[in-house]
Design a protein around this motif. Structure first.
Motif, short mmCIF file in Angstrom:
data_model
loop_
_atom_site.label_atom_id
_atom_site.label_comp_id
_atom_site.label_asym_id
_atom_site.label_seq_id
_atom_site.Cartn_x
_atom_site.Cartn_y
_atom_site.Cartn_z
N TYR A 116 39.20 9.40 -13.22
CA TYR A 116 40.37 9.15 -14.27
C TYR A 116 41.61 8.44 -13.59
O TYR A 116 41.73 8.64 -12.11
CB TYR A 116 40.76 10.60 -14.56
N ASN A 117 42.26 7.88 -14.38
CA ASN A 117 43.73 7.29 -13.97
C ASN A 117 43.54 6.10 -12.94
O ASN A 117 44.24 5.61 -11.98
CB ASN A 117 44.71 8.18 -13.07
N ILE A 118 42.54 5.13 -13.20
CA ILE A 118 42.26 4.07 -12.65
C ILE A 118 43.01 2.79 -13.64
O ILE A 118 42.32 2.77 -14.75
CB ILE A 118 40.59 3.72 -12.52
N PRO A 119 43.58 2.08 -13.00
CA PRO A 119 44.29 0.92 -13.97
C PRO A 119 43.16 -0.19 -14.22
O PRO A 119 42.15 -0.30 -13.35
CB PRO A 119 45.18 0.38 -12.95
N ALA A 120 43.43 -0.95 -15.23
CA ALA A 120 42.22 -2.28 -15.55
C ALA A 120 42.50 -3.05 -14.27
O ALA A 120 43.49 -3.10 -13.72
CB ALA A 120 42.84 -2.79 -16.61
N GLY A 121 41.68 -3.62 -13.68
CA GLY A 121 41.50 -4.62 -12.91
C GLY A 121 40.99 -4.42 -11.40
O GLY A 121 41.01 -5.40 -10.49
N LEU A 122 40.36 -3.31 -11.38
CA LEU A 122 39.72 -3.25 -9.73
C LEU A 122 38.32 -3.87 -10.02
O LEU A 122 37.61 -3.84 -11.10
CB LEU A 122 39.36 -1.63 -9.90
N GLY A 123 37.99 -4.51 -9.00
CA GLY A 123 36.75 -5.26 -8.90
C GLY A 123 36.92 -6.54 -9.55
O GLY A 123 38.01 -7.15 -9.57
N SER A 124 35.82 -7.38 -9.85
CA SER A 124 35.99 -8.89 -10.17
C SER A 124 34.78 -9.33 -10.96
O SER A 124 33.64 -8.86 -10.61
CB SER A 124 36.49 -9.51 -9.10
N HIS A 125 35.23 -10.03 -11.94
CA HIS A 125 34.05 -10.95 -12.50
C HIS A 125 33.57 -12.08 -11.73
O HIS A 125 32.59 -12.65 -12.21
CB HIS A 125 34.44 -11.35 -13.84
N VAL A 126 34.28 -12.49 -10.59
CA VAL A 126 33.92 -13.98 -10.29
C VAL A 126 32.99 -14.07 -9.57
O VAL A 126 32.45 -15.22 -9.31
CB VAL A 126 35.18 -14.52 -9.51
N HIS A 127 32.29 -12.95 -8.95
CA HIS A 127 31.06 -13.19 -8.17
C HIS A 127 30.13 -11.76 -8.14
O HIS A 127 30.87 -10.75 -8.07
CB HIS A 127 31.57 -13.45 -6.82
N TRP A 128 28.92 -12.02 -7.79
CA TRP A 128 27.99 -10.99 -8.12
C TRP A 128 28.44 -9.57 -7.07
O TRP A 128 28.42 -8.61 -7.41
CB TRP A 128 26.58 -11.37 -8.05
N ASP A 129 28.77 -9.77 -6.13
CA ASP A 129 29.24 -8.69 -5.03
C ASP A 129 30.47 -8.46 -5.03
O ASP A 129 30.97 -7.55 -3.97
CB ASP A 129 28.57 -9.18 -3.40
N ARG A 130 31.38 -8.71 -5.99
CA ARG A 130 32.63 -8.08 -6.37
C ARG A 130 32.72 -7.32 -7.58
O ARG A 130 33.48 -6.77 -7.72
CB ARG A 130 33.66 -9.21 -6.25
N LYS A 131 31.44 -6.98 -8.08
CA LYS A 131 31.57 -6.50 -9.38
C LYS A 131 31.67 -5.00 -9.10
O LYS A 131 30.91 -4.59 -8.32
CB LYS A 131 30.45 -6.71 -10.30
N LEU A 132 32.59 -4.28 -9.85
CA LEU A 132 32.68 -2.72 -9.54
C LEU A 132 31.46 -2.05 -10.08
O LEU A 132 31.09 -1.13 -9.15
CB LEU A 132 33.87 -2.58 -10.34
N ASP A 133 30.97 -2.35 -11.05
CA ASP A 133 29.72 -1.45 -11.56
C ASP A 133 28.59 -1.82 -10.48
O ASP A 133 28.11 -0.69 -10.19
CB ASP A 133 29.21 -1.97 -12.69
N GLY A 134 28.46 -3.08 -9.98
CA GLY A 134 27.52 -2.99 -9.13
C GLY A 134 27.57 -2.39 -7.89
O GLY A 134 26.60 -1.97 -7.29
N LYS A 135 28.73 -2.42 -7.27
CA LYS A 135 29.15 -1.89 -5.87
C LYS A 135 28.89 -0.16 -5.98
O LYS A 135 28.34 0.71 -5.34
CB LYS A 135 30.58 -1.98 -5.49
N LEU A 136 29.27 0.30 -7.32
CA LEU A 136 29.39 1.72 -7.60
C LEU A 136 27.43 2.06 -7.62
O LEU A 136 27.32 2.78 -7.08
CB LEU A 136 29.74 2.06 -8.75
N ALA A 137 26.85 1.33 -8.48
CA ALA A 137 25.50 1.44 -8.48
C ALA A 137 24.72 1.37 -7.22
O ALA A 137 23.96 2.25 -6.71
CB ALA A 137 24.89 0.50 -9.48
N GLN A 138 25.15 0.60 -6.22
CA GLN A 138 24.62 0.42 -4.79
C GLN A 138 24.85 1.74 -4.06
O GLN A 138 24.04 2.28 -3.57
CB GLN A 138 25.11 -0.63 -4.00
N ALA A 139 26.11 2.03 -4.35
CA ALA A 139 26.88 3.24 -3.47
C ALA A 139 25.74 4.56 -3.74
O ALA A 139 25.44 5.51 -3.06
CB ALA A 139 27.94 3.52 -3.47
N VAL A 140 25.52 4.71 -5.18
CA VAL A 140 24.93 5.99 -5.75
C VAL A 140 23.46 5.80 -5.46
O VAL A 140 22.97 6.73 -5.06
CB VAL A 140 25.03 6.06 -7.24
N LEU A 141 22.82 4.75 -5.41
CA LEU A 141 21.49 4.65 -5.39
C LEU A 141 21.15 4.63 -3.90
O LEU A 141 20.20 5.11 -3.19
CB LEU A 141 20.88 3.18 -5.84
#
Ligand SMILES: Cc1cc2nc3c(=O)[nH]c(=O)nc-3n(C[C@H](O)[C@H](O)[C@H](O)COP(=O)(O)O)c2cc1C
Length: 382
Positions: A217-242
């Motif tokens: 909660y309380n995360i502003p818009a704009g963390l992570g980035s769309h510009v490159h595969w290894d900067r995507k926040l969902d990708g990073k979270l998924a890697q950490a979780v897995l």
């Protein structure tokens, strides 16, 4: 910011180093120790948890309760070390025979690690073990304390254990109940059914997995980035979780259900309120679009497979005789879903903290807080 960990399950200690944390951040040892204890609790844990009462040792990088900006070195002693000192000794005196594993356990790194590294199975299982996650909780808790100081809240709950699903709610009483629940669920009936399921599993030499959810909660818009595969926040979270032992799937928001619905029942309409800025009418995306946080809470689910060490073991092959034989049994949990939830909350904390520092690079915490608040204010005023 980066970290490294080292240490074996039955080695002398676990060690960790964090580099890149801003100076001037408050760090409470009690809060780290509390998280370490939570990781050790929960129904279904094995005898090991009664032996280990984890406590963090802060070796460097913190002075007077504040980070100094230097690398933070951490240690957690393995209290079982005295029973393993001879077996795990680094020198030639090591007793390599008495706990040699020749019957690799299905579901573990045992066999593949043995084939790949051409070393003993014990050398593989000692590092593959989830004991390592104690240090990841310690490290994650340090950055989580910084996130808390910025107003970010991370919480989690267990959604299911061994096929028993808990009823969920967004009410505050529900979350109070989750906090008090040994299963980390807010549904007393499900708790009882989970207890029963655990007893049955234990009687049958079986093990249990489950479903977990972490919310940020309380995360502003704009963390992570769309510009490159290894900067995507969902990708990073998924890697950490897995990367957490036994996690076999991760999803965001609606998750796999999104594939069953038409688009208008999946995507979240955009809204605007003067003074509060842009928001969403729903949060099916789980707070991430285009690899960036969109300002809504980040919601991710993960599935944990049943613990692979079985007290009624599956078949394996003896590494020397090549006979079919029952797999070896190391002292083991029957279920570790609530403990895994604590680990997930902390690996998520790390990725979020990394993303915060990527967007707001800072050498001191006060600088970070200032730019963070300025940016949030900017979003509100748009
Ligand atoms: C908190 C936690 C505790 C765990 N405890 C055990 C355990 O006691 N016994 C066991 O066989 N596996 C346990 N596991 C799972 C194994 O470590 C994991 O399944 C194994 O290393 C193989 O990795 P993989 O499942 O990611 O492929 C635990 C996992 C977590 C997250």
């Amino acid at each position: 910011m980066r970290f490294l960990t080292a240490g074996e399950s039955h080695g002398q200690k676990l060690v960790g180093i964090i580099e890149g944390l801003p100076a001037g951040m408050e760090i409470s040892k009690d809060r780290i120790d509390m998280a370490l204890r939570q990781r050790q609790m929960g129904p279904g844990r094995g005898g090991r948890m009664a032996i280990e009462q984890d406590e963090i040792q802060i070796i460097s990088g913190v002075r007077g309760g504040l980070s100094t900006g230097a690398p933070i070195a951490l240690e957690i002693l393995n209290r079982d070390w005295e029973n393993w000192e001879k077996i795990m000794a680094w020198g030639e005196s090591a007793d390599l025979d008495s706990r040699k594993v020749l019957t690799p356990r299905p579901g573990h790194a045992d066999l593949t690690g043995y084939l790949k590294y051409r070393t003993e199975v014990r050398n593989i299982l000692e590092r593959a073990s989830a004991r390592e996650t104690a240090m990841r909780v310690g490290i994650g808790n340090i950055v989580r304390q910084g996130l808390t100081a910025l107003g970010v809240e991370i919480r989690g709950h267990v959604l299911a254990v061994g096929g028993v699903h808990a009823l969920r709610s967004d009410k505050e009483e529900y979350w109070q109940q989750v906090k008090q629940s040994k299963w980390s669920v807010g549904d007393p009936l499900a708790e009882k059914l989970m207890d029963k399921q655990l007893l049955t599993a234990r009687d049958q030499g079986e093990s249990l997995g489950g479903l977990l959810e972490v919310q940020v909660y309380n995360i502003p818009a704009g963390l992570g980035s769309h510009v490159h595969w290894d900067r995507k926040l969902d990708g990073k979270l998924a890697q950490a979780v897995l990367s957490v032992q036994a996690m076999k799937g991760v999803s965001f928001g609606l998750g796999f259900e999104a594939g069953e619905r038409v688009g208008s029942l999946v995507h979240d309409p955009i809204t605007y309120r003067p003074g509060r800025g842009f928001a969403r009418a729903s949060n099916h995306a789980g707070g991430i679009e285009g690899g960036m946080s969109n300002g809504e809470p980040i919601i991710l689910q993960a599935v944990m497979k049943p613990i692979p060490t079985l007290y009624h073991p599956l078949d394996t092959v003896h590494l020397e005789t090549k006979e079919t034989i029952k797999a070896s049994v190391e002292r083991s949990d029957v279920c570790a879903v609530p403990a895994a939830l604590v680990v997930l909350e902390h690996v998520v904390a790390w990725v979020i903290a990394e993303a915060v520092l990527e967007k707001f690079p800072a050498d001191s915490f006060i600088e970070l807080k200032t730019t963070w608040e300025d940016y949030k204010e900017h979003l509100r005023r748009l």
